[in-house]
Write a protein that holds these residues in place. Structure first.
Motif, short mmCIF file in Angstrom:
data_model
loop_
_atom_site.label_atom_id
_atom_site.label_comp_id
_atom_site.label_asym_id
_atom_site.label_seq_id
_atom_site.Cartn_x
_atom_site.Cartn_y
_atom_site.Cartn_z
N MET A 29 0.82 -1.19 0.00
CA MET A 29 0.00 0.00 0.00
C MET A 29 0.87 1.26 0.00
N ARG A 30 1.94 1.21 0.80
CA ARG A 30 2.82 2.38 0.88
C ARG A 30 3.48 2.67 -0.47
N ALA A 31 3.87 1.62 -1.18
CA ALA A 31 4.51 1.81 -2.48
C ALA A 31 3.54 2.47 -3.47
N LEU A 32 2.28 2.08 -3.43
CA LEU A 32 1.28 2.68 -4.31
C LEU A 32 1.09 4.16 -4.00
N LEU A 33 1.05 4.50 -2.72
CA LEU A 33 0.91 5.90 -2.34
C LEU A 33 2.14 6.71 -2.75
N GLU A 34 3.31 6.11 -2.66
CA GLU A 34 4.53 6.80 -3.10
C GLU A 34 4.49 7.06 -4.62
N VAL A 35 3.99 6.10 -5.37
CA VAL A 35 3.87 6.28 -6.82
C VAL A 35 2.85 7.37 -7.14
N VAL A 49 0.22 12.41 2.58
CA VAL A 49 1.37 12.28 3.48
C VAL A 49 0.93 12.28 4.94
N ASP A 50 -0.01 13.14 5.30
CA ASP A 50 -0.38 13.26 6.72
C ASP A 50 -1.33 12.17 7.19
#
Length: 96
Positions: free
Chosen positions: A1-7, A88-89
């Protein structure tokens, strides 16, 4: 999930760069610094227009006429910054 948000964050930042490039190119064309009859300039112009115009058009419809001053790119950039801040928050700390 974190990788998708970073993309998603990276794509939003890239889109901000495209908006800025489109605004700068429109100024250069307006002041006859670059010529749209040049094939390279025309291809860049059409690419930037195809990428940014579908998102800027609804914002332009909502804004009042400011006499030739287009602030829709600024509003879109502020909206993208707001979305990035929300991600981010509120989403990144929860995504493990």
């Amino acid at each position: 999930m974190r990788a998708l948000l970073e993309v998603i964050l990276l794509a939003l930042q890239l889109y901000v760069y495209l908006i800025v490039a489109s605004a700068i190119l429109s100024w250069l064309v307006a002041f006859n610094v670059v010529n749209t009859r040049n094939d390279f300039v025309r291809s860049i112009w059409s690419f930037l227009d195809a990428v940014t115009e579908p998102v800027l058009r609804p914002i332009r419809r909502l804004l009042p006429n400011l006499g030739g001053v287009d602030i829709s790119p600024i509003i879109l950039i502020l909206l993208i910054i707001f979305i990035q801040k929300l991600i981010v928050d509120y989403l990144l700390p929860v995504a493990f």
